[in-house]
Design an enzyme around this catalytic site. Structure first.
Site, PDB file in Angstrom:
ATOM      1  N   SER A  51       0.894  -1.201   0.050  1.00  8.72           N
ATOM      2  CA  SER A  51       0.054  -0.078  -0.122  1.00  8.72           C
ATOM      3  C   SER A  51       0.840   1.334  -0.033  1.00  8.72           C
ATOM      4  O   SER A  51       1.898   1.454   0.615  1.00  8.72           O
ATOM      5  CB  SER A  51      -0.644   0.112   1.220  1.00  8.72           C
ATOM      6  OG  SER A  51      -1.766  -1.004   1.203  1.00  8.72           O
TER       7      SER A  51
HETATM    8  N1  SAH Z   1      -0.895  -4.797   3.897  1.00 12.41           N
HETATM    9  C1  SAH Z   1      -0.410  -5.149   2.641  1.00 12.41           C
HETATM   10  C2  SAH Z   1      -1.156  -4.635   1.442  1.00 12.41           C
HETATM   11  C3  SAH Z   1      -0.984  -5.698   0.673  1.00 12.41           C
HETATM   12  S1  SAH Z   1      -2.541  -5.513  -0.600  1.00 12.41           S
HETATM   13  C4  SAH Z   1       1.290  -4.358   2.956  1.00 12.41           C
HETATM   14  O1  SAH Z   1       1.462  -3.608   3.894  1.00 12.41           O
HETATM   15  O2  SAH Z   1       1.959  -4.648   2.011  1.00 12.41           O
HETATM   16  C5  SAH Z   1      -3.729  -6.601   0.149  1.00 12.41           C
HETATM   17  C6  SAH Z   1      -3.218  -8.074   0.064  1.00 12.41           C
HETATM   18  O3  SAH Z   1      -4.693  -8.641   0.517  1.00 12.41           O
HETATM   19  C7  SAH Z   1      -2.851  -8.799  -1.007  1.00 12.41           C
HETATM   20  O4  SAH Z   1      -1.441  -9.413  -0.764  1.00 12.41           O
HETATM   21  C8  SAH Z   1      -3.957  -9.797  -1.025  1.00 12.41           C
HETATM   22  O5  SAH Z   1      -3.334 -11.089  -1.602  1.00 12.41           O
HETATM   23  C9  SAH Z   1      -4.410  -9.698   0.153  1.00 12.41           C
HETATM   24  N2  SAH Z   1      -5.840 -10.367  -0.024  1.00 12.41           N
HETATM   25  C10 SAH Z   1      -6.828 -10.136  -0.509  1.00 12.41           C
HETATM   26  N3  SAH Z   1      -7.888 -10.870  -0.207  1.00 12.41           N
HETATM   27  C11 SAH Z   1      -7.776 -11.514   0.792  1.00 12.41           C
HETATM   28  C12 SAH Z   1      -8.133 -12.551   1.700  1.00 12.41           C
HETATM   29  N4  SAH Z   1      -9.589 -12.983   1.630  1.00 12.41           N
HETATM   30  N5  SAH Z   1      -7.664 -13.109   2.470  1.00 12.41           N
HETATM   31  C13 SAH Z   1      -6.489 -12.620   2.935  1.00 12.41           C
HETATM   32  N6  SAH Z   1      -5.796 -11.962   2.039  1.00 12.41           N
HETATM   33  C14 SAH Z   1      -6.549 -11.137   1.201  1.00 12.41           C
END
Ligand code: SAH
Length: 202
Positions: A51
């Site tokens: 993010s």
């Molecule tokens: N918090 C992260 C942002 C990652 S983007 C950071 O600091 O880098 C969001 C993430 O949510 C992605 O990696 C995606 O694979 C995950 N995601 C989406 N739906 C999900 C679900 N149902 N359960 C677990 N992870 C999920």
């Protein structure tokens, strides 16, 4: 990076200090290293992104983290957001539906010495009932609707921060007032990668 966040209206000093203390370039591909402190999201593989710092600062400020809060994060991704929460003294459970991302984040956070973070490879749409209730739950992917299990896994007085919507997501802050009552606030618009059901194995 912190100056940019201040200019964009982030005022929570504890959040700014935590973000200043964590080397964001550790969480990015080497190719983006020189831009690691720009206020931008970057690809982390598997069509996912770390993010944007503003989004991390915004969500973390909303969560009003206190030391020893038990926090569930859905969407570990790179692990950066989990590290920010842990730096604020929280005990963090973070789940990720992509096996590769989950393992990479776990390895990195272990190497960096974050003992207060548990990384789990799991579909977060059902939450993480075995460690519930949580003081805070943070979703870092854009959900079409608020998954009911997440509300159920909040402690009374606990708070869920989740971006909700299809193309554009609005940040929802949902506070659990009692066993059956919740207060819902709808805040600013963002764009997140989608919240998906099921897991993606290697
Ligand atoms: N918090 C992260 C942002 C990652 S983007 C950071 O600091 O880098 C969001 C993430 O949510 C992605 O990696 C995606 O694979 C995950 N995601 C989406 N739906 C999900 C679900 N149902 N359960 C677990 N992870 C999920």
């Amino acid at each position: 990076m912190v100056d940019t966040l201040r200019r964009r209206g982030i005022t929570n000093e504890a959040v700014l200090a935590a973000m200043a203390a964590i080397p964001r370039h550790f969480f990015l591909d080497k190719a983006f290293e020189e831009h690691a402190y720009d206020d931008k999201p970057f690809p982390i593989g598997n069509e996912q992104t770390i993010s944007q710092p503003f989004t991390v600062a915004y969500q973390t400020s909303l969560l009003d983290v206190h030391a020893r809060d038990r926090i569930l994060e859905i969407g570990t991704g790179s692990g950066y957001q989990a590290a920010v929460l842990a730096a604020l003294g929280a005990k963090v459970y973070t789940v990720e539906r992509h096996e590769v991302l989950s393992q990479q984040a776990k390895m990195l956070l272990d190497e960096m010495g974050f003992s207060g973070i548990r990384c789990l490879f799991r579909d977060g749409s059902k939450g993480l009932p075995e460690f519930a209730p949580y003081d805070k739950i943070l979703v870092t992917a854009g959900a079409p609707v608020v998954p009911e299990p997440l509300k159920q896994q909040l402690a009374i007085g606990g708070m869920l921060v989740i971006p909700v919507g299809e193309e554009v997501q609005y940040m929802y802050k949902i506070t659990r007032l009692s066993e059956t009552e919740y207060k819902e606030e709808v805040l600013d618009a963002f764009r997140f990668v989608p919240f998906l059901e099921g897991v993606q194995k290697k």
